[in-house]
Design an enzyme around this catalytic site. Structure first.
Site, mmCIF file in Angstrom:
data_model
loop_
_atom_site.group_PDB
_atom_site.id
_atom_site.type_symbol
_atom_site.label_atom_id
_atom_site.label_comp_id
_atom_site.label_asym_id
_atom_site.label_seq_id
_atom_site.Cartn_x
_atom_site.Cartn_y
_atom_site.Cartn_z
ATOM 1 C CE LYS A 198 31.785 -12.251 36.574
ATOM 2 N NZ LYS A 198 31.693 -13.718 36.513
ATOM 3 N N GLY A 251 27.974 -10.806 27.057
ATOM 4 C CA GLY A 251 27.059 -11.735 27.720
ATOM 5 C C GLY A 251 25.651 -11.550 27.208
ATOM 6 C CB SER A 252 22.469 -12.755 28.511
ATOM 7 O OG SER A 252 22.521 -12.224 29.811
ATOM 8 C CB THR A 253 19.975 -9.001 25.621
ATOM 9 O OG1 THR A 253 20.663 -9.156 24.371
ATOM 10 C CG2 THR A 253 19.149 -7.727 25.587
ATOM 11 N N GLY A 256 23.231 -7.438 30.223
ATOM 12 C CA GLY A 256 23.717 -6.175 29.639
ATOM 13 C C GLY A 256 22.892 -4.991 30.126
ATOM 14 C CD GLU A 273 30.634 -6.779 20.893
ATOM 15 O OE1 GLU A 273 29.807 -7.458 20.247
ATOM 16 O OE2 GLU A 273 31.258 -5.832 20.404
ATOM 17 C CB CYS A 307 27.075 -14.041 20.343
ATOM 18 S SG CYS A 307 28.716 -13.754 19.672
ATOM 19 C CD GLU A 404 21.703 -15.411 22.554
ATOM 20 O OE1 GLU A 404 21.587 -14.999 23.714
ATOM 21 O OE2 GLU A 404 22.695 -15.189 21.842
HETATM 22 P P1 NDP Z 1 25.463 -13.901 31.105
HETATM 23 O O1 NDP Z 1 24.975 -12.568 30.700
HETATM 24 O O2 NDP Z 1 24.633 -14.716 31.993
HETATM 25 O O3 NDP Z 1 26.889 -13.773 31.826
HETATM 26 C C1 NDP Z 1 27.986 -13.085 31.238
HETATM 27 C C2 NDP Z 1 28.910 -12.614 32.341
HETATM 28 O O4 NDP Z 1 28.214 -11.662 33.148
HETATM 29 C C3 NDP Z 1 29.339 -13.733 33.293
HETATM 30 O O5 NDP Z 1 30.663 -13.490 33.705
HETATM 31 C C4 NDP Z 1 28.362 -13.565 34.433
HETATM 32 O O6 NDP Z 1 28.783 -14.115 35.652
HETATM 33 C C5 NDP Z 1 28.260 -12.056 34.501
HETATM 34 N N1 NDP Z 1 27.080 -11.568 35.209
HETATM 35 C C6 NDP Z 1 25.906 -12.208 35.445
HETATM 36 N N2 NDP Z 1 25.075 -11.411 36.168
HETATM 37 C C7 NDP Z 1 25.727 -10.249 36.372
HETATM 38 C C8 NDP Z 1 25.400 -9.027 37.046
HETATM 39 N N3 NDP Z 1 24.236 -8.845 37.653
HETATM 40 N N4 NDP Z 1 26.314 -8.036 37.054
HETATM 41 C C9 NDP Z 1 27.512 -8.194 36.441
HETATM 42 N N5 NDP Z 1 27.883 -9.326 35.805
HETATM 43 C C10 NDP Z 1 27.000 -10.341 35.759
HETATM 44 O O7 NDP Z 1 25.811 -14.646 29.754
HETATM 45 P P2 NDP Z 1 26.341 -16.126 29.574
HETATM 46 O O8 NDP Z 1 27.601 -16.310 30.357
HETATM 47 O O9 NDP Z 1 25.224 -17.049 29.786
HETATM 48 O O10 NDP Z 1 26.776 -16.086 28.033
HETATM 49 C C11 NDP Z 1 25.875 -16.257 27.020
HETATM 50 C C12 NDP Z 1 25.424 -14.934 26.447
HETATM 51 O O11 NDP Z 1 26.547 -14.187 25.982
HETATM 52 C C13 NDP Z 1 24.539 -15.112 25.235
HETATM 53 O O12 NDP Z 1 23.446 -14.232 25.302
HETATM 54 C C14 NDP Z 1 25.446 -14.731 24.077
HETATM 55 O O13 NDP Z 1 24.772 -14.293 22.927
HETATM 56 C C15 NDP Z 1 26.288 -13.673 24.682
HETATM 57 N N6 NDP Z 1 27.527 -13.516 23.923
HETATM 58 C C16 NDP Z 1 27.666 -12.422 23.108
HETATM 59 C C17 NDP Z 1 28.793 -12.261 22.314
HETATM 60 C C18 NDP Z 1 28.970 -11.058 21.465
HETATM 61 O O14 NDP Z 1 30.110 -10.804 21.042
HETATM 62 N N7 NDP Z 1 27.939 -10.293 21.149
HETATM 63 C C19 NDP Z 1 29.849 -13.287 22.303
HETATM 64 C C20 NDP Z 1 29.598 -14.385 23.195
HETATM 65 C C21 NDP Z 1 28.476 -14.497 23.977
HETATM 66 P P3 NDP Z 1 28.378 -15.646 35.992
HETATM 67 O O15 NDP Z 1 29.446 -16.434 35.374
HETATM 68 O O16 NDP Z 1 28.341 -15.774 37.452
HETATM 69 O O17 NDP Z 1 27.022 -15.881 35.386
#
Ligand code: NDP
Length: 502
Positions: A198, A251-253, A256, A273, A307, A404
């Site tokens: 996804k 994605g975001s903490t 997560g 991550e 990130c 962040e």
């Molecule tokens: P989000 O956590 O908002 O989204 C990440 C993914 O999760 C998207 O596909 C999102 O869908 C999906 N998502 C959102 N809500 C849910 C849920 N309730 N259940 C399951 N999946 C969900 O992060 P961002 O896309 O805003 O990315 C930025 C974040 O990612 C930053 O915090 C960054 O630090 C982190 N990141 C970490 C990395 C690492 O390697 N540690 C690398 C790159 C980024 P949707 O698109 O609809 O929001």
């Protein structure tokens, strides 16, 4: 700075790709979402619609998980490790052959400058696939000596086998769309898993391109499924699904933590991550000619939507003025514009919403009493551009030093003659622990400081070294587990121990 976002025309191949009907990939077929719904996707530099994609939900996730479960026991399971290697390597070759298309899609979808898109697709896409193409033939268990009479009162031999963990649900963000997909796909295929991806619905096109390439190289139907969808809908359905054995999330903490809870239903394995607020620690003897461009890149690469971004700089008081002045001069030289314009060094933020979030932090920074050294404003006109911004004289109590921001904002704090332990207490004073860097010519100071920084990855005299072989991941609230390297393969495997009595 020139923030003009005049669209630069992509190649005909890219235009034709974007103009296509974009569907979900389930069991090797391109299909509409069960609801029939679609969404439009925009170029964040021009705010123009660039394409339309099917948007899936829980029913599509059910279909995709069923296909992945079936594929786990099908033709894919019968392939030899050499066959899996060859398929992953061929996928790398196909991606290399499609490099211009992939790069242009990434630029138009995400906004990043072309050179950065191409570099990241080579380093964390093609090279990553080739690195993991080497692993299938090296996955094996152990033989383990067991005390005679231990298990069954007879002589025994115990051996272990490594098996694929099963169906993987991969959920990825928008900040580096193609690498984020490959970081999960490559080790999962190497281990023999099947996947349901996804991707972030704001940046789906390079994921869909990868789906097309997996079909082209002959990866069996159902091994790689793609359901573009919203997080709270398709993402939640995937992370809760009882047919999924592991979630690999970037994605975001905050999200997560939601995923970790959702996974408890069937106790699926989870790797996370997550976010970061990484420190850049500069000692008085550091080579400022390296520090200044290094710190500017660490903070503003990908417009700070990175990130690993080095967003908190700790500078010794004696060199504060030249360091901050140098980084500010570099920041002012970053020409903003459309990523397809070869002169652009910085692109826009991903969306109006992200710009609004970042502007909120800029206001918080200004209100906190920090010294605004440069930037601080959004750029007027089309596109979600925000000036690279530096706040000086910050401290750990400020929101801009704790949270962040995921935008081009660097906060600088000074230190004096305190001990390294006291300095580390400041450096480690956020909930994150992803990356970091230490800048000094003194090897003792460098290694002692590295040992004191609570992060998954720390660099000396550079920031954020990325290579397929270097384990990457976060401590504390920056995540669970590691990607890249041999450690990045482990979460996609499980161990079976067999004991034979003879
Ligand atoms: P989000 O956590 O908002 O989204 C990440 C993914 O999760 C998207 O596909 C999102 O869908 C999906 N998502 C959102 N809500 C849910 C849920 N309730 N259940 C399951 N999946 C969900 O992060 P961002 O896309 O805003 O990315 C930025 C974040 O990612 C930053 O915090 C960054 O630090 C982190 N990141 C970490 C990395 C690492 O390697 N540690 C690398 C790159 C980024 P949707 O698109 O609809 O929001």
């Amino acid at each position: 700075m020139n923030a003009a976002a005049d669209a630069i025309s992509p190649s005909t191949e890219t235009q034709e790709f974007l103009a296509r009907k974009h569907q979900l990939l389930i069991d090797g077929q391109w299909v509409d979402a069960a609801s029939g719904d679609t969404i439009t996707v925009e170029d964040p530099a021009t705010e123009q619609t660039i394409g339309e994609v099917a948007i899936g939900g829980a029913e599509d996730i059910d279909r995709a998980v069923a296909a992945a479960r079936k594929a786990l026991k099908g033709e894919w399971a019968k392939l030899t490790s050499y066959d899996r290697s060859r398929l992953i390597w061929r996928l790398a070759d196909e991606l290399e052959a499609s490099l211009n298309l992939a790069t242009e899609l990434e630029v138009i979808d995400n906004g990043m400058p072309r050179e950065i898109a191409m570099y990241s697709i080579i380093a964390a896409g093609i090279n990553h696939l080739r690195y993991y193409a080497g692993w299938p033939t090296k996955i094996h268990g152990q033989t383990i000596p067991v005390s005679p009479g231990g298990a069954a009162n007879g002589e025994t031999l115990t051996y272990t086998q490594r098996e694929p963990v099963g169906v993987v649900g991969a959920i990825t963000p928008w900040n580096a769309p193609l690498p984020m997909v490959i970081l999960k796909l490559a080790p999962a295929l190497a281990a023999g898993c099947t996947l349901v991806l996804k991707p972030a619905e704001m940046t789906p096109f390079t994921a869909l391109l990868i789906g097309e390439l997996t079909k082209r190289v002959g990866i069996p139907d159902g091994v790689f499924n793609i359901v573009v969808g919203y997080g709270q809908d398709a993402g939640a359905a995937l992370s809760e699904h009882d047919g999924v054995d592991k979630i690999a999330f970037t994605g975001s903490t905050a999200v997560g933590k939601i995923i970790a809870k959702a996974a408890t239903g069937n106790l699926k394995k989870v790797s996370l991550e997550l976010g970061g607020k990484s420190p850049v620690v500069v000692f008085p003897d550091a080579n400022l000619e390296a520090v200044v461009p290094g710190a500017a890149r660490a903070a503003f690469f990908l417009q700070g939507q990175n990130c690993m971004a080095g967003t908190r700089m700790f500078v010794h008081e004696s060199i504060y003025e030249p360091v901050v002045k140098g980084v500010a001069e570099m920041a002012k030289m970053f020409k903003m514009g459309h990523g397809l314009d070869p002169t652009s060094l910085m692109g826009p933020l991903i969306s109006a919403k992200q710009r609004e979030t970042v502007m909120g932090y800029l206001e918080a920074g200004k209100a906190s009493g920090a010294e605004l050294i440069c930037g601080g404003e959004a750029v007027d006109g089309t596109g979600y551009f925000v000036e690279p911004t530096i706040f000086g004289r910050t401290n750990r109590s400020m929101k801009i030093m704790q949270e962040e921001i995921f935008g081009p904002v660097l906060s600088v704090q000074t230190f004096g003659d305190e001990s390294l332990e006291e300095l580390a207490d400041e450096v480690n004073s956020t909930v994150y622990g992803l990356s970091g860097s230490v800048w000094t010519k003194d090897v003792s100071v460098a290694h002692r400081m590295v040992n004191l920084i609570d992060s998954g990855q720390v660099a000396i005299n550079c920031h954020a070294a990325v290579d397929p072989a270097i384990p990457f991941g976060g401590n504390r609230q920056s995540g669970w587990g590691r990607e890249f390297g041999q450690e990045g393969l482990e979460p996609y495997l499980k161990t079976k121990a067999t004991t034979v009595m003879f």
